[in-house]
Design a protein around this motif. Structure first.
Motif, PDB file in Angstrom:
ATOM      1  N   PRO B 393       2.658  -2.006  12.489  1.00  0.00           N
ATOM      2  CA  PRO B 393       1.529  -1.185  12.941  1.00  0.00           C
ATOM      3  C   PRO B 393       1.546  -0.062  12.332  1.00  0.00           C
ATOM      4  CG  PRO B 393       2.610  -2.110  14.956  1.00  0.00           C
ATOM      5  CD  PRO B 393       3.417  -2.320  13.782  1.00  0.00           C
ATOM      6  N   ILE B 394       2.500   0.555  11.637  1.00  0.00           N
ATOM      7  CA  ILE B 394       2.475   1.769  10.887  1.00  0.00           C
ATOM      8  C   ILE B 394       1.850   1.712   9.711  1.00  0.00           C
ATOM      9  CG2 ILE B 394       4.340   2.825  12.222  1.00  0.00           C
ATOM     10  CD1 ILE B 394       4.888   1.324   8.958  1.00  0.00           C
ATOM     11  N   ILE B 395       1.401   0.469   9.022  1.00  0.00           N
ATOM     12  CA  ILE B 395       0.943   0.588   8.066  1.00  0.00           C
ATOM     13  C   ILE B 395      -0.518   1.084   7.952  1.00  0.00           C
ATOM     14  CG2 ILE B 395      -0.033  -1.245   6.233  1.00  0.00           C
ATOM     15  CD1 ILE B 395       3.168  -1.133   6.258  1.00  0.00           C
ATOM     16  N   GLN B 396      -1.112   0.882   9.215  1.00  0.00           N
ATOM     17  CA  GLN B 396      -2.545   1.355   9.338  1.00  0.00           C
ATOM     18  C   GLN B 396      -2.430   2.840   9.390  1.00  0.00           C
ATOM     19  OE1 GLN B 396      -5.293  -0.565   9.208  1.00  0.00           O
ATOM     20  NE2 GLN B 396      -6.431   1.491   9.017  1.00  0.00           N
ATOM     21  N   SER B 397      -1.422   3.280  10.125  1.00  0.00           N
ATOM     22  CA  SER B 397      -0.975   4.743  10.219  1.00  0.00           C
ATOM     23  C   SER B 397      -1.010   5.551   8.921  1.00  0.00           C
ATOM     24  CB  SER B 397       0.011   4.933  11.116  1.00  0.00           C
ATOM     25  OG  SER B 397      -0.050   4.393  12.374  1.00  0.00           O
ATOM     26  N   PHE B 398      -0.317   4.972   8.060  1.00  0.00           N
ATOM     27  CA  PHE B 398      -0.012   5.378   6.682  1.00  0.00           C
ATOM     28  C   PHE B 398      -1.713   5.441   6.083  1.00  0.00           C
ATOM     29  CE2 PHE B 398       4.294   3.176   6.332  1.00  0.00           C
ATOM     30  CZ  PHE B 398       5.043   4.291   7.004  1.00  0.00           C
ATOM     31  N   LYS B 399      -2.311   4.400   6.195  1.00  0.00           N
ATOM     32  CA  LYS B 399      -3.625   4.402   5.678  1.00  0.00           C
ATOM     33  C   LYS B 399      -4.475   5.663   6.418  1.00  0.00           C
ATOM     34  CE  LYS B 399      -6.943   2.438   3.022  1.00  0.00           C
ATOM     35  NZ  LYS B 399      -6.961   1.798   1.814  1.00  0.00           N
ATOM     36  N   ASP B 400      -4.400   5.646   7.660  1.00  0.00           N
ATOM     37  CA  ASP B 400      -5.151   6.698   8.523  1.00  0.00           C
ATOM     38  C   ASP B 400      -4.667   7.977   8.172  1.00  0.00           C
ATOM     39  OD1 ASP B 400      -6.480   4.687   9.318  1.00  0.00           O
ATOM     40  OD2 ASP B 400      -5.417   4.595  11.329  1.00  0.00           O
ATOM     41  N   VAL B 401      -3.310   8.451   8.105  1.00  0.00           N
ATOM     42  CA  VAL B 401      -2.858   9.796   7.962  1.00  0.00           C
ATOM     43  C   VAL B 401      -2.857  10.228   6.579  1.00  0.00           C
ATOM     44  CG1 VAL B 401      -1.138  11.499   8.743  1.00  0.00           C
ATOM     45  CG2 VAL B 401      -1.870   9.740  10.302  1.00  0.00           C
ATOM     46  N   LEU B 402      -2.011   9.367   5.972  1.00  0.00           N
ATOM     47  CA  LEU B 402      -1.623   9.544   4.496  1.00  0.00           C
ATOM     48  C   LEU B 402      -2.896   9.406   3.325  1.00  0.00           C
ATOM     49  CD1 LEU B 402       2.246   8.867   4.350  1.00  0.00           C
ATOM     50  CD2 LEU B 402       1.227  11.127   4.881  1.00  0.00           C
ATOM     51  N   GLY B 403      -3.585   8.322   3.905  1.00  0.00           N
ATOM     52  CA  GLY B 403      -4.804   7.995   2.959  1.00  0.00           C
ATOM     53  C   GLY B 403      -4.395   7.076   1.979  1.00  0.00           C
ATOM     54  N   VAL B 404      -3.133   6.447   1.855  1.00  0.00           N
ATOM     55  CA  VAL B 404      -2.650   5.665   0.917  1.00  0.00           C
ATOM     56  C   VAL B 404      -2.601   4.189   1.191  1.00  0.00           C
ATOM     57  CG1 VAL B 404      -1.788   7.315  -0.572  1.00  0.00           C
ATOM     58  CG2 VAL B 404      -0.474   6.239   1.181  1.00  0.00           C
ATOM     59  N   ASP B 405      -2.549   3.162   0.498  1.00  0.00           N
ATOM     60  CA  ASP B 405      -2.159   1.964   0.618  1.00  0.00           C
ATOM     61  C   ASP B 405      -0.541   1.503   0.719  1.00  0.00           C
ATOM     62  OD1 ASP B 405      -4.493   0.688   1.173  1.00  0.00           O
ATOM     63  OD2 ASP B 405      -5.020   0.044  -0.896  1.00  0.00           O
ATOM     64  N   THR B 406      -0.328   0.289   1.206  1.00  0.00           N
ATOM     65  CA  THR B 406       1.099   0.051   1.197  1.00  0.00           C
ATOM     66  C   THR B 406       1.219  -1.087   0.547  1.00  0.00           C
ATOM     67  OG1 THR B 406       1.176   1.096   3.375  1.00  0.00           O
ATOM     68  CG2 THR B 406       2.997  -0.496   2.821  1.00  0.00           C
ATOM     69  N   LEU B 407       2.385  -1.430  -0.136  1.00  0.00           N
ATOM     70  CA  LEU B 407       2.746  -2.670  -0.940  1.00  0.00           C
ATOM     71  C   LEU B 407       3.840  -3.218  -0.144  1.00  0.00           C
ATOM     72  CD1 LEU B 407       2.997  -1.116  -4.436  1.00  0.00           C
ATOM     73  CD2 LEU B 407       1.029  -2.214  -3.604  1.00  0.00           C
ATOM     74  N   LEU B 408       3.415  -4.463   0.404  1.00  0.00           N
ATOM     75  CA  LEU B 408       4.386  -5.214   0.968  1.00  0.00           C
ATOM     76  C   LEU B 408       5.170  -6.251   0.198  1.00  0.00           C
ATOM     77  CD1 LEU B 408       2.202  -5.813   4.189  1.00  0.00           C
ATOM     78  CD2 LEU B 408       4.272  -4.309   4.163  1.00  0.00           C
ATOM     79  N   LEU B 409       6.491  -5.971  -0.146  1.00  0.00           N
ATOM     80  CA  LEU B 409       7.432  -6.559  -0.789  1.00  0.00           C
ATOM     81  C   LEU B 409       8.542  -7.297  -0.114  1.00  0.00           C
ATOM     82  CD1 LEU B 409       7.272  -4.294  -3.999  1.00  0.00           C
ATOM     83  CD2 LEU B 409       5.600  -6.323  -3.659  1.00  0.00           C
ATOM     84  N   GLY B 410       8.299  -8.421   0.268  1.00  0.00           N
ATOM     85  CA  GLY B 410       9.275  -8.762   1.309  1.00  0.00           C
ATOM     86  C   GLY B 410      10.409  -9.709   0.700  1.00  0.00           C
ATOM     87  N   LEU B 411      11.613  -9.672   1.524  1.00  0.00           N
ATOM     88  CA  LEU B 411      12.799 -10.391   1.122  1.00  0.00           C
ATOM     89  C   LEU B 411      13.324 -11.461   2.036  1.00  0.00           C
ATOM     90  CD1 LEU B 411      14.355  -7.244  -0.557  1.00  0.00           C
ATOM     91  CD2 LEU B 411      13.551  -9.191  -1.989  1.00  0.00           C
ATOM     92  N   ALA B 412      12.320 -11.403   3.236  1.00  0.00           N
ATOM     93  CA  ALA B 412      12.960 -12.363   4.209  1.00  0.00           C
ATOM     94  C   ALA B 412      12.708 -13.875   3.958  1.00  0.00           C
ATOM     95  CB  ALA B 412      12.431 -12.007   5.394  1.00  0.00           C
ATOM     96  N   LEU B 413      13.781 -14.719   4.220  1.00  0.00           N
ATOM     97  CA  LEU B 413      13.469 -15.958   4.076  1.00  0.00           C
ATOM     98  C   LEU B 413      12.745 -16.596   5.374  1.00  0.00           C
ATOM     99  CD1 LEU B 413      16.149 -17.374   1.581  1.00  0.00           C
ATOM    100  CD2 LEU B 413      13.832 -16.923   1.202  1.00  0.00           C
ATOM    101  N   PRO B 414      12.135 -17.783   5.425  1.00  0.00           N
ATOM    102  CA  PRO B 414      11.586 -18.275   6.533  1.00  0.00           C
ATOM    103  C   PRO B 414      12.740 -18.660   7.653  1.00  0.00           C
ATOM    104  CG  PRO B 414      10.471 -19.621   4.722  1.00  0.00           C
ATOM    105  CD  PRO B 414      11.615 -18.752   4.368  1.00  0.00           C
ATOM    106  N   ASP B 415      13.891 -18.772   7.323  1.00  0.00           N
ATOM    107  CA  ASP B 415      14.824 -19.228   8.248  1.00  0.00           C
ATOM    108  C   ASP B 415      15.913 -18.116   8.402  1.00  0.00           C
ATOM    109  OD1 ASP B 415      16.070 -19.382   5.867  1.00  0.00           O
ATOM    110  OD2 ASP B 415      17.018 -21.566   6.012  1.00  0.00           O
TER     111      ASP B 415
END
Lengths: 448, 448
Positions: B393-415
């Protein structure tokens, strides 16, 4: 009385919870203590084993003479679990007497009522050296788990338990001071079922939308058990159900019990159920399906956003004359299987069962019981003739194996909180019970 | 690598379960340890208080220079509860490395991924004495309880957290070795509701038939949440829901992920849900209603024939772009109230909320992220462009408060068993994460 009350309080201190494997020794110790009490009071008492995993029963006999009837008194010294513990105002196994009311698990169901019979007999024996009838006590330790070993015990001790009539105090009085004779009971059929979906709890964000939720599946199955009118929606559930007689509906309307009292005792905001039956009719003569417990997923503080792997529920059905418990279990299993949602599997575990019971209150033994009640409660104008909603499945076993009827002379009041926190028993009812036992043996001595 | 792995294992030993009040000190100790690690590694680190009841955040900054972009990396050091504990094959807070896979609560979510960023920066700092960008770490201790204090923190530390772009590794890879860029997330709205019927548990024989059963009432409410086609049956729930773009449906079809894999990972017998959407579409771009937990009555061993006094359930809704979490909570409350059966009362407690997130993967920062992924995972032909079903949820807060986009570069595998027993993180992903961090800072240094 002080001695008699002290004896009951000692009896109540045993946490004889038969369903809890960790209390196995407590149940046995309680049975042994009871056995010793009866033996020391002049009866021939023995602790009788049931099965390796089971709890023992106590069989005790008074002086035996020819040409007088044999009366068997049944009771149970095991009790329901005490939880939820935090709702008790005093510890469930440290009996507390407040305003002449005894608070403890088992105070009413059934240790208080059992002990009234026991002490009634022991006091007569001490005073007279004999009893008006050949008396047998049969006190078991497995009633709250459905008496799985009682029928085998009746069969293996058939001769020892031979009798002309049985009496049990494990039912209620419609109001304080009103002698009450219960001529019918509901039966019971229990089952547990569990739903399994994913092999472990899943992240509800990653998997939500594609994987069936076992908690939802369980909920939809439970919801499918009733229709919108509060009737049980299992195919064939009402088949063969005996309808109430006109005299019963008329008699019950006159009882000192009304819906306002039911609301006050239960704390419910309104009464619900089949609209064409009254409160008492629904509870005493109509079958039900109830959820006794259910659980799934995260139940701790805060949130945990998972799709739970499993969900379980415990169901019990209350049955009326004309319904066969085994048949009801089969119909229920078929219903659950038919309504099982996609994507989950189900395991059903049948539980204990017992038939409903109905007898004629106007036969000679019933009339003797009514006279004993009238003598014990002289202030009550009429003896209340009622049925009850609870189940004492072994009453049917008595009929089947020993071939005799059972008189149900209860001493529990509507607010005794049986099976619930703060279970209680008025000292006055305990005293009346001791006297009732003496009056009952006297009245039954004239039975031929 | 051994040093780096040891550092992660130390981090994983803190039982920093943010939802559990009894773990408050553990959460704080974990945050302090992380703060000390960054400080000792050459960053300016501080533990920042949130609220009196809350858990502190860690803010750390690398060397600051003019004329280069500022990059904020967000992570969280708190974890989900570990129960059901009996399903763990090794203790959740005693990390175990088996076949080059780290098993521990938080191994993937989010301690493993957070620590990859931290050690990537510290290793560069040690080697170069500087970093390619002005780097800020923001690691919080309340993500798993919905980040209640993060938005106030962003506001009160607005200047300190000022940045050009944000990167977060708290998402997944579609397959081992396939660099994955997540451009969308589902939102979330949680609520708990409890049903009360009788004021205490009642004997189901005495009262069954006349008193509403809270467990049945709860089940009927849960069952009412979905229609027979698996759609959420709350009025207005789908209003405003953004449909998938054609390019997304096309791209997702080509991903190395199929339904057989979903079945293998989850252990479900079949996939379910809205039939007009694929597995991935349902999980990444369609809203859901899930029961996370529920409970009522007797859940112990054996049977207890009661009508329970209360029943409770925890619900969470996953939301997609076009849905407002607060509005969804309102609609849900209205739905529950509308369908509440007679004879019981209900209390609804709203929980945490967060909007869905969607960004354009082809903007300059997105392209830089894709290049960093390509460098880190040279064997992957294409960077996978995906959305995810989880919520940050905080990704939207970053956009709202800091005015910037977020890059999501994940490392989790499906299992990786996030939020579940036996959560795990391959050592290879941890190593790749450290390298990805270095590549990312380098690629982002060219942003103007």
């Amino acid at each position: 009385m002080n001695n008699e009350l002290d004896t009951l309080l000692k009896f109540l201190r045993f946490p004889s919870v038969s369903t809890d494997p960790s209390r196995k020794d407590d149940v046995r110790n309680c049975g042994q203590w009871l056995c010793d009490l009866l033996q020391e009071g002049g009866m021939q008492a023995q602790l009788v084993e049931t099965s390796t995993e089971g709890h023992p029963a106590v069989i005790a006999k008074g002086p035996q003479k020819e040409n007088r009837p044999t009366v068997l008194i049944y009771g149970h010294y095991d009790v329901q679990p005490e939880d939820p513990l935090d709702l008790w105002e005093s510890p469930p196994f440290e009996p507390t007497v407040k305003n002449d009311v005894i608070y403890a698990r088992g105070a009413t169901d059934n240790k208080g009522q059992l002990m009234a019979h026991a002490l009634g007999a022991l006091s007569l024996l001490e005073k007279e050296g004999d009893l008006p009838v050949n008396l047998t006590f049969l006190f078991e330790g497995e009633e709250e788990i459905g008496s799985p070993n009682l029928e085998p015990l009746l069969k293996s001790h058939r001769e020892e338990l031979d009798c002309d009539i049985i009496a049990v105090s494990d039912t209620g009085m419609v109001a304080p001071g009103v002698g009450t004779f219960t001529y019918g009971l509901r039966g019971i059929a229990c089952l547990e079922f569990s739903i399994t979906g994913p092999s472990g709890d899943l992240h509800s964000g990653i998997w939500g939308g594609s994987v069936a939720n076992p908690a939802s599946a369980l909920a939809s199955l439970i919801a499918s058990l009733h229709d919108e009118n509060g009737k049980v929606a299992i195919d064939g559930f009402y088949e063969g159900v005996s309808e109430l007689e006109d005299w019963e509906r008329a008699a019950w309307k006159k009882l000192p019990s009304d819906e306002a009292e039911s609301l006050a005792i239960t704390g419910a905001s309104e009464l619900v159920g089949e609209s064409e039956y009254s409160d008492l009719e629904r509870r005493w003569a109509r079958p039900t399906a109830e959820v006794n417990g259910m659980g799934s997923g995260y139940q701790g503080e805060g949130s945990k956003t998972i799709i739970p792997s499993t969900a379980t529920a415990k169901l019990s059905f209350r049955l009326v004359p004309g319904q066969d418990p085994q048949k009801i279990l089969e119909l229920s299993e078929a219903h659950l299987k038919k309504h099982l949602p996609a994507g989950v599997s189900m395991q059903i575990t049948p539980g204990h069962c017992g038939s409903a019971y109905l007898t004629d209150p106007q036969n000679p033994a019933g009339m003797a019981a009514q006279r004993a009640l009238q003598k014990t409660f002289p202030q009550s104008k009429n003896i209340a003739l009622i049925r009850e909603g609870g189940s004492i499945p072994i009453i049917q076993s008595f009929k089947d194996v020993l071939g005799v009827d059972t008189l149900l002379l209860g001493l529990a009041l509507p607010d005794c909180e049986i099976h619930a926190p703060n279970e209680n028993f008025p000292v006055a009812n305990f005293q009346a019970g001791i006297e009732l036992h003496r009056n009952l043996l006297e009245e039954l001595s004239s039975l031929t």
